[in-house]
Scaffold this active site. Structure first.
Site, PDB file in Angstrom:
ATOM      1  N   CYS A 114       0.814  -1.224   0.000  1.00  0.00           N
ATOM      2  CA  CYS A 114       0.000   0.000   0.000  1.00  0.00           C
ATOM      3  C   CYS A 114       0.843   1.269   0.000  1.00  0.00           C
ATOM      4  O   CYS A 114       0.368   2.336  -0.396  1.00  0.00           O
ATOM      5  CB  CYS A 114      -0.951   0.000   1.194  1.00  0.00           C
ATOM      6  SG  CYS A 114      -2.125  -1.382   1.192  1.00  0.00           S
ATOM      7  N   HIS A 250      -3.497   7.352   1.744  1.00  0.00           N
ATOM      8  CA  HIS A 250      -3.861   6.015   1.298  1.00  0.00           C
ATOM      9  C   HIS A 250      -5.285   5.744   1.766  1.00  0.00           C
ATOM     10  O   HIS A 250      -5.615   5.940   2.930  1.00  0.00           O
ATOM     11  CB  HIS A 250      -2.891   4.994   1.885  1.00  0.00           C
ATOM     12  CG  HIS A 250      -3.328   3.582   1.704  1.00  0.00           C
ATOM     13  ND1 HIS A 250      -3.792   3.097   0.498  1.00  0.00           N
ATOM     14  CD2 HIS A 250      -3.376   2.543   2.578  1.00  0.00           C
ATOM     15  CE1 HIS A 250      -4.108   1.817   0.643  1.00  0.00           C
ATOM     16  NE2 HIS A 250      -3.859   1.461   1.894  1.00  0.00           N
ATOM     17  N   ASN A 280     -10.066  -0.242  -0.535  1.00  0.00           N
ATOM     18  CA  ASN A 280      -8.611  -0.193  -0.477  1.00  0.00           C
ATOM     19  C   ASN A 280      -8.040  -0.762  -1.776  1.00  0.00           C
ATOM     20  O   ASN A 280      -8.113  -1.961  -2.017  1.00  0.00           O
ATOM     21  CB  ASN A 280      -8.127  -1.007   0.729  1.00  0.00           C
ATOM     22  CG  ASN A 280      -6.624  -0.903   0.945  1.00  0.00           C
ATOM     23  OD1 ASN A 280      -5.880  -0.497   0.056  1.00  0.00           O
ATOM     24  ND2 ASN A 280      -6.173  -1.285   2.122  1.00  0.00           N
TER      25      ASN A 280
END
EC number: 2.3.1.180
Length: 323
Positions: A114, A250, A280
């Protein structure tokens, strides 16, 4: 003369298939209320059969090039941040290079899960500052839906597929914090925490594997480490949180996003939030949010932006840039 890596164009791509929270109720024991209350996610996009990470990346790349008013032949390098490549090798970047018809320059992938896009941006910035490249296409692209264990309701509802891209271009600056472009970056990793977030497959098992996550522990590390890296990066740039126009974090979990903003003493009105629409998307989430933020009219030229992310490794970091 100071050289800065300036954002010349931005774009994103989401697969056509939209999967609402309610759609997942047929696959796993969950509910729309349960998912929303814990993550803020309302829907996500899944790649179609035969639609690979390289395809998503290429769509986003073309959108960013169009926004920049550039052709692929004007790009010197492609860096793709991904943990879900089409194949073990070659890199997704070389596949995108071929799809764009780019026969010069070079391409490679960066893997920091990520945090991958922050790592890729920092790498591209270094190449521009060193003179290795004048224009770099930086892409985050993922098909995380293919790593899900559909028997694990705590993780399978959180992730989606997508891609985002930026064109970074060498431009002259004055050397102070009023310059457009990347002003500072801050990267970290700590392999002691590798078991908190990982995929249980690879060459050691001969399988693709599934994502495994200790959610509560990842949450605890995320809020603490994201605020720390963002503030450290601002300090490197000679700035403070009071100078920030937008946090573009993020997009993993709305509670992490809210917790980080609070620690930085910033309002949620200063945060670009897109997690509700795509979940996500790992390394794709920051460039995707930057593209959406610009399209919404939130992000404007001259705005000071902080991007920050944390992922498996654990790996985390931040970039401060002026749009």
């Amino acid at each position: 003369m100071t050289v800065r890596a300036v954002v010349a164009g931005v774009g994103h791509y989401l697969p056509a298939r939209v999967v609402a929270n309610a759609d997942l109720e047929a696959l796993v024991e969950t509910s729309d209320e349960w998912i929303r209350s814990r993550s803020g996610i309302e829907r996500r996009h899944f790649a179609a059969e035969g639609e690979m990470t390289s395809h998503l990346a290429t769509h986003a790349a073309r959108a960013a090039l169009a926004d920049a008013g550039m052709g692929a032949d004007e790009i010197d390098a492609i860096i793709v941040a991904t943990s879900t490549p089409d194949l073990t090798f070659p890199s997704v970047a070389t596949m995108v290079q071929a799809e764009l018809g780019m026969t010069r320059g070079f391409g490679f992938d960066v893997q920091a899960v990520c945090a991958g896009f922050v790592y890729a941006l920092t790498t591209a910035n270094g190449m521009i500052l060193s003179g290795q490249a004048k224009r770099v296409l930086v892409i985050g692209a993922e098909t995380f839906s293919r790593l899900m264990d559909w028997n694990d309701r705590t993780t399978c509802v959180l992730f989606g597929d997508g891609a985002g891209a930026l064109v970074l271009e060498a431009q002259p600056g004055t050397g102070d914090s009023s310059d457009r472009g990347i002003l500072a970056s801050d990267l970290h990793s700590d392999g002691r925490y590798k078991d908190l977030l990982y995929v249980d497959g690879g060459t050691s098992t001969g399988t693709t594997g599934h994502l495994r996550m200790a959610g509560k522990e990842v949450f605890r590390h995320a809020v603490e480490k994201l605020a720390e890296t963002a503030n450290a990066c601002l300090e490197k740039a000679g700035l403070t949180s009071g100078d920030v126009d937008w946090i573009v974090p993020h997009q993993a979990n709305i509670r992490i996003i809210e917790g980080t903003a609070k620690k930085m003493q910033l309002s949620m009105d200063q945060v670009v939030v897109t997690v509700q629409d795509h979940g996500n998307t790992s390394a794709a989430s920051i460039p995707l949010a930057l593209s959406v933020g610009k399209a919404r009219g939130q992000i404007k030229q001259g705005d000071l932006i902080v991007t920050e992310a944390i992922g498996g490794g654990l790996a985390w970091g931040s970039v401060v840039l002026r749009w």
